[in-house]
Design a protein around this motif. Sequence first.
Motif, PDB file in Angstrom:
ATOM      1  N   LEU A 406      15.380  73.392  67.660  1.00 24.61           N
ATOM      2  CA  LEU A 406      15.250  72.219  68.528  1.00 24.61           C
ATOM      3  C   LEU A 406      16.515  71.375  68.512  1.00 24.61           C
ATOM      4  CD1 LEU A 406      11.555  71.119  67.878  1.00 24.61           C
ATOM      5  CD2 LEU A 406      12.473  72.468  69.770  1.00 24.61           C
ATOM      6  N   ASN A 407      17.177  71.274  67.365  1.00 25.31           N
ATOM      7  CA  ASN A 407      18.371  70.433  67.304  1.00 25.31           C
ATOM      8  C   ASN A 407      19.607  71.126  67.842  1.00 25.31           C
ATOM      9  OD1 ASN A 407      18.062  67.618  65.947  1.00 25.31           O
ATOM     10  ND2 ASN A 407      16.604  68.957  64.914  1.00 25.31           N
ATOM     11  N   ILE A 408      19.645  72.445  67.869  1.00 26.06           N
ATOM     12  CA  ILE A 408      20.703  73.129  68.624  1.00 26.06           C
ATOM     13  C   ILE A 408      20.622  72.705  70.084  1.00 26.06           C
ATOM     14  CG2 ILE A 408      21.463  75.364  69.523  1.00 26.06           C
ATOM     15  CD1 ILE A 408      20.729  76.590  66.824  1.00 26.06           C
ATOM     16  N   ALA A 409      19.407  72.727  70.632  1.00 27.33           N
ATOM     17  CA  ALA A 409      19.210  72.335  72.024  1.00 27.33           C
ATOM     18  C   ALA A 409      19.469  70.843  72.220  1.00 27.33           C
ATOM     19  CB  ALA A 409      17.790  72.690  72.465  1.00 27.33           C
ATOM     20  N   LEU A 410      18.959  69.999  71.305  1.00 23.03           N
ATOM     21  CA  LEU A 410      19.099  68.552  71.467  1.00 23.03           C
ATOM     22  C   LEU A 410      20.550  68.111  71.329  1.00 23.03           C
ATOM     23  CD1 LEU A 410      17.721  65.870  71.915  1.00 23.03           C
ATOM     24  CD2 LEU A 410      17.227  65.758  69.463  1.00 23.03           C
ATOM     25  N   MET A 411      21.293  68.694  70.376  1.00 30.80           N
ATOM     26  CA  MET A 411      22.707  68.336  70.245  1.00 30.80           C
ATOM     27  C   MET A 411      23.495  68.738  71.482  1.00 30.80           C
ATOM     28  SD  MET A 411      23.865  68.929  66.292  1.00 30.80           S
ATOM     29  CE  MET A 411      23.390  67.760  65.008  1.00 30.80           C
ATOM     30  N   GLY A 412      23.133  69.866  72.084  1.00 31.87           N
ATOM     31  CA  GLY A 412      23.786  70.260  73.330  1.00 31.87           C
ATOM     32  C   GLY A 412      23.524  69.262  74.440  1.00 31.87           C
ATOM     33  N   LEU A 413      22.286  68.779  74.519  1.00 30.33           N
ATOM     34  CA  LEU A 413      21.921  67.778  75.520  1.00 30.33           C
ATOM     35  C   LEU A 413      22.708  66.485  75.298  1.00 30.33           C
ATOM     36  CD1 LEU A 413      19.829  67.286  77.860  1.00 30.33           C
ATOM     37  CD2 LEU A 413      18.372  66.242  76.140  1.00 30.33           C
ATOM     38  N   ILE A 414      22.823  66.059  74.040  1.00 27.31           N
ATOM     39  CA  ILE A 414      23.561  64.831  73.715  1.00 27.31           C
ATOM     40  C   ILE A 414      25.047  65.008  74.015  1.00 27.31           C
ATOM     41  CG2 ILE A 414      24.245  63.303  71.824  1.00 27.31           C
ATOM     42  CD1 ILE A 414      21.489  63.912  70.561  1.00 27.31           C
ATOM     43  N   LEU A 415      25.593  66.188  73.700  1.00 28.79           N
ATOM     44  CA  LEU A 415      27.008  66.452  73.961  1.00 28.79           C
ATOM     45  C   LEU A 415      27.316  66.346  75.451  1.00 28.79           C
ATOM     46  CD1 LEU A 415      29.828  67.352  73.101  1.00 28.79           C
ATOM     47  CD2 LEU A 415      29.018  69.727  73.151  1.00 28.79           C
ATOM     48  N   VAL A 416      26.503  66.982  76.275  1.00 26.32           N
ATOM     49  CA  VAL A 416      26.708  66.932  77.732  1.00 26.32           C
ATOM     50  C   VAL A 416      26.560  65.500  78.236  1.00 26.32           C
ATOM     51  CG1 VAL A 416      25.770  67.678  79.958  1.00 26.32           C
ATOM     52  CG2 VAL A 416      26.041  69.337  78.106  1.00 26.32           C
ATOM     53  N   ALA A 417      25.577  64.759  77.716  1.00 26.83           N
ATOM     54  CA  ALA A 417      25.383  63.371  78.140  1.00 26.83           C
ATOM     55  C   ALA A 417      26.589  62.511  77.768  1.00 26.83           C
ATOM     56  CB  ALA A 417      24.111  62.807  77.504  1.00 26.83           C
ATOM     57  N   GLY A 418      27.153  62.719  76.569  1.00 21.84           N
ATOM     58  CA  GLY A 418      28.324  61.952  76.153  1.00 21.84           C
ATOM     59  C   GLY A 418      29.546  62.255  76.998  1.00 21.84           C
ATOM     60  N   VAL A 419      29.763  63.542  77.292  1.00 24.29           N
ATOM     61  CA  VAL A 419      30.885  63.919  78.164  1.00 24.29           C
ATOM     62  C   VAL A 419      30.675  63.340  79.564  1.00 24.29           C
ATOM     63  CG1 VAL A 419      32.083  65.849  79.264  1.00 24.29           C
ATOM     64  CG2 VAL A 419      31.397  66.015  76.860  1.00 24.29           C
ATOM     65  N   GLY A 420      29.433  63.432  80.065  1.00 25.64           N
ATOM     66  CA  GLY A 420      29.137  62.896  81.393  1.00 25.64           C
ATOM     67  C   GLY A 420      29.359  61.393  81.466  1.00 25.64           C
ATOM     68  N   ALA A 421      28.993  60.653  80.412  1.00 24.13           N
ATOM     69  CA  ALA A 421      29.207  59.202  80.398  1.00 24.13           C
ATOM     70  C   ALA A 421      30.691  58.871  80.456  1.00 24.13           C
ATOM     71  CB  ALA A 421      28.578  58.603  79.136  1.00 24.13           C
ATOM     72  N   TYR A 422      31.500  59.653  79.744  1.00 23.86           N
ATOM     73  CA  TYR A 422      32.946  59.440  79.790  1.00 23.86           C
ATOM     74  C   TYR A 422      33.485  59.703  81.191  1.00 23.86           C
ATOM     75  CZ  TYR A 422      37.872  59.738  78.410  1.00 23.86           C
ATOM     76  OH  TYR A 422      39.234  59.535  78.293  1.00 23.86           O
ATOM     77  N   LEU A 423      33.036  60.779  81.824  1.00 20.17           N
ATOM     78  CA  LEU A 423      33.508  61.106  83.168  1.00 20.17           C
ATOM     79  C   LEU A 423      33.106  60.023  84.164  1.00 20.17           C
ATOM     80  CD1 LEU A 423      32.741  64.959  83.363  1.00 20.17           C
ATOM     81  CD2 LEU A 423      34.924  63.838  82.896  1.00 20.17           C
ATOM     82  N   GLN A 424      31.871  59.549  84.062  1.00 23.64           N
ATOM     83  CA  GLN A 424      31.412  58.493  84.970  1.00 23.64           C
ATOM     84  C   GLN A 424      32.299  57.257  84.863  1.00 23.64           C
ATOM     85  OE1 GLN A 424      29.155  58.422  87.279  1.00 23.64           O
ATOM     86  NE2 GLN A 424      27.528  59.896  86.842  1.00 23.64           N
ATOM     87  N   ARG A 425      32.756  56.972  83.653  1.00 24.44           N
ATOM     88  CA  ARG A 425      33.548  55.765  83.426  1.00 24.44           C
ATOM     89  C   ARG A 425      34.981  55.925  83.900  1.00 24.44           C
ATOM     90  NH1 ARG A 425      33.718  55.465  77.931  1.00 24.44           N
ATOM     91  NH2 ARG A 425      31.464  55.112  77.954  1.00 24.44           N
ATOM     92  N   HIS A 426      35.526  57.157  83.852  1.00 25.75           N
ATOM     93  CA  HIS A 426      36.949  57.340  84.094  1.00 25.75           C
ATOM     94  C   HIS A 426      37.292  58.081  85.373  1.00 25.75           C
ATOM     95  CE1 HIS A 426      36.924  56.452  79.740  1.00 25.75           C
ATOM     96  NE2 HIS A 426      38.144  55.993  79.925  1.00 25.75           N
TER      97      HIS A 426
END
Length: 503
Positions: A406-426
Motif C-alpha cells: 500500500l505504501n509503494i502505491a501511496l508514496m507514488g501518489l504523493i510523489l506525483v502530487a508533489g511534482v504536480g504542485a511544483y509544476l502548477q506553481r512554476h
Amino acid sequence: MSPSPSSNPLALAAVCLAALMFGLEISSVPVILPALESRLQGDFKDLQWIMNAYTIACTVVLMATGALADRFGRKRVFVLSILAFGLASLLCGLAQDVNLLIAGRALQGLAGGAMLITQVAILSQQFRQGRERSRAFAAWGMVFGIGLGFGPIIGGVILALSSWPWIFLVHGPLALLTLGLALGGVEESRQARAGKLDGAGIVLLSLAVFGLAFLLTQGSSLSRPGAMLMVLATLACCAAFVRAERRSPQPMFEREVLRNRRFCGALLGSMGMNFSFWPFMIYLPIYFHSALGYDSLHSGLALLAYTLPTLVFPPVGERLALRFEPGRVIPLGLSCIGLGFVAMYGASQWAAVNDLAILPGALLAGIGLGITNTPVTNTTTGSVPAERAGMASGIDMSARMISLALNIALMGLILVAGVGAYLQRHLSGVPDAGQVHLWAEQIAAGQGALEGLPWLAGGSAQAALAHGFGWVMLYGGLSVCGLALFSVLTFAPWRRARLGSVS
C-alpha cells in the motif's frame, strides 16, 4: 523421526540460499527501474506494479502456505516453491513487454512468499537444540540481511557489467543449487492435526489489498463512476473479511492474539518499517538517478548508506531490547527512522543541494531500521503461546507485506502530487490540469527532458522531482513517528515498571 545431524548443514544452506534470493528480489530490482522504464517503454504506474505485483502476491500466499505445508509436508512445499521461483525468475528475465514482466513478478511473489514461510517452519523443525537452533536462525537472518542490504549494489554491478534481465536470470542457477541442497538435506515433516485453510479470509483480504493498491495507482485514470464502484467493492471486501474472520472457527487473525499489548506494539513496529523505509527504497534509485544525476552503479553505492546499517545494527537492537525491553527499543528505532526521513527532507530542499547531503539522513534511517527489526521479530513470536507462534509470524509477515504494498502505491501518489504542485506553481501560462498530471507522472518516472513541456519560471523538471521527493520524505518521517507514538502507547512500558516496583 528426528532429523539427521549430517543433513542439517545442507538444510541450513538451502534455507539460507532461499532467503538470499527472496531478499535480493526486493532490494536489487529498484536499482534497475529507470532502465526498465526506458527499455520496456513502461510508465510510472508500470514501475510501481513491477514492485507491487511481487509484494501483493507474497501477501496472498503467506497465510495459506503455513496450513498447506503443515498438511502436505513442509519439504514438499519448500521444494515446489523453489522450483516455481526459479521458473518465474526466468520468465521475468526473458520478458520483452512490461505487462509480461509484471505477470512474472506476481508469480515470483507467490513462490517467494511460500518459500519464506516454509523456511521458518523448516528451521524450527530441523534445528531443535538450543545452541544449534540459535546459530541456524542467526545464520538465516544474516544471509537474509545480506540479500536486502547488498541487493542495491549487486543490482547496480549487474546492470553496469551486463543488462537488466540478468537481475532475474541469475536466480535460475541459484534455484537449481538450492533445490539440490533442499532435496539432500531437508527432512520431511508435517503436522498430525493440520489446521483448516481459511480460504474466504485469504481471498477477501487479497481482494481488499489489491483494490486499495489499484485505487492508489490507477484511480486518476478511472472515471468517477468507475472509481466509486472500485471504492465500494474494496470497502465491501474489507467488511466481508471482518465478518468472515468473526465467524471462522480457525481465522487468519485470532482475536486473542490481537488483544496482546506486546504483540500489537511490535506489530506497529512491523508496519512502521514498511510505511516508510522499505517502500521508499523503491523510489530512491529514481531520486539518485534523475534528481542527483547518479549512474546505476553509483546509485547502488549510495543506497548502501540506506541499507547497510540494516545488516550491521540488528545485534545492537537485540542487546538494547534485552537491557531496556522491546517496549522502549521498538519506538526508539521507529523514531530514528522518522528523524532520518526528516533529515533527508531537509537536505532535498536546499537550493543548491550537495550530492552527498542526503546520505546522513539515509544512514540514520537505516540505523533505526536495524535497531527495530530484530526486537520486532522476536517480540511478535515470543509474546504469544508456543502453539500460536505460527499464526503470530503469519500476521507479522502479512502486516509487513500489506503495509509495503500500500505504501509503494501511496508514496507514488504523493510523489506525483508533489511534482504536480511544483509544476502548477512554476509553469508559464494557465496549464491544463490533466496535462500537468501527465507531465508530473513522467517526471516522477525519471524522464527529465519532456517534449511539449513549456518553460518553467525559476525552476526545472529536476527541481520539480526534488520537490516531489521532499513531500514523500516528509510523509515517511511523519507517518513512522506517528506509529512510534502509537507503539509506545500500546506497549505502555511505564505500566510494567509500576507493576515491578509494586511487587
